[in-house]
Design a protein around this motif. Structure first.
Motif, mmCIF file in Angstrom:
data_model
loop_
_atom_site.group_PDB
_atom_site.id
_atom_site.type_symbol
_atom_site.label_atom_id
_atom_site.label_comp_id
_atom_site.label_asym_id
_atom_site.label_seq_id
_atom_site.Cartn_x
_atom_site.Cartn_y
_atom_site.Cartn_z
ATOM 1 N N PRO A 23 -10.364 -20.917 -40.318
ATOM 2 C CA PRO A 23 -10.511 -22.288 -39.793
ATOM 3 C C PRO A 23 -10.052 -23.387 -40.745
ATOM 4 O O PRO A 23 -9.426 -24.349 -40.313
ATOM 5 N N GLU A 24 -10.336 -23.257 -42.028
ATOM 6 C CA GLU A 24 -9.964 -24.325 -42.964
ATOM 7 C C GLU A 24 -8.450 -24.448 -43.139
ATOM 8 O O GLU A 24 -7.946 -25.517 -43.466
ATOM 9 N N ARG A 25 -7.714 -23.390 -42.887
ATOM 10 C CA ARG A 25 -6.255 -23.452 -42.940
ATOM 11 C C ARG A 25 -5.659 -23.764 -41.572
ATOM 12 O O ARG A 25 -4.577 -24.315 -41.480
ATOM 13 N N GLN B 235 -7.116 -25.705 -39.181
ATOM 14 C CA GLN B 235 -7.444 -27.056 -38.708
ATOM 15 C C GLN B 235 -6.381 -28.095 -39.017
ATOM 16 O O GLN B 235 -6.044 -28.898 -38.143
#
Length: 183
Positions: free
Chosen positions: A96-98, A100
């Motif tokens: 998710p952090e990459r 988004q």
């Protein structure tokens, strides 16, 4: 290999073998298979930003911006089939952090097109009945589909397909001149 087999089906050992390296040696250059995927997707993403930012900053009329974006994005997809395919299909494999920032940027592109279409409607150059959100999604769906069927050795270049797509999109969006009752 990600393009041919898919990210999930490609192992680091296979990547190493294709490069003539042992699996452990691959990790000298990348920390994980996911990092490699992210770098490939990020490179493609950064390339699209270059022409997008140029178009956004231009003083062009709304429909001219739409035309320029469709032509440039289509040619970019066609000229970068493998990376485009990864960008459009394998981004879901990222955490998710990459993922988004990619989703945020995609939404920014969609919003820009929606705003251009709304501005075109206000100026009378875009048909009033066009829903800007639906049109933006349709436009990007058409452009992104190029990664599934375009062939570099085909009848047309990516630039030619981009210009044809731009003509189709703008032709479908443009307000029609009132018909002449006498003519």
């Amino acid at each position: 290999m990600f393009h041919e087999r898919g990210y999930a089906a490609t192992t680091t050992q296979e990547i190493g073998a294709a490069l003539g390296m042992l699996k452990g040696s691959v990790y000298y250059y990348i920390s994980s298979k996911q990092d490699l995927l992210f770098e490939l997707i990020a490179q493609y993403h950064d390339d699209t930003l270059e022409h997008f930012e140029r178009i956004v900053a231009s003083g062009a009329a709304p429909l001219d911006k739409v035309r320029a974006l469709v032509a440039a994005d289509t040619a970019h997809v066609a000229d970068n089939i493998e990376r485009a395919s990864l960008f459009h299909t394998e981004w879901r494999a990222l955490p998710p952090e990459r993922r988004q920032p990619i989703l945020d940027e995609r939404r920014r592109h969609e919003t820009a097109v929606e705003e251009w279409l709304t501005a075109g409607q206000a100026a009378g150059t875009v048909r009033a009945e066009v829903d800007p959100r639906t049109a933006a999604l349709a436009l990007f769906g058409m452009v992104n589909s190029v990664s599934r069927w375009f062939r570099a050795d085909g009848r047309k270049t990516g630039q030619q397909v981009g210009e044809e797509f731009a003509d189709l999109v703008v032709g479908g969006l443009a307000a029609r001149a009132p018909s002449d009752p006498d003519g």
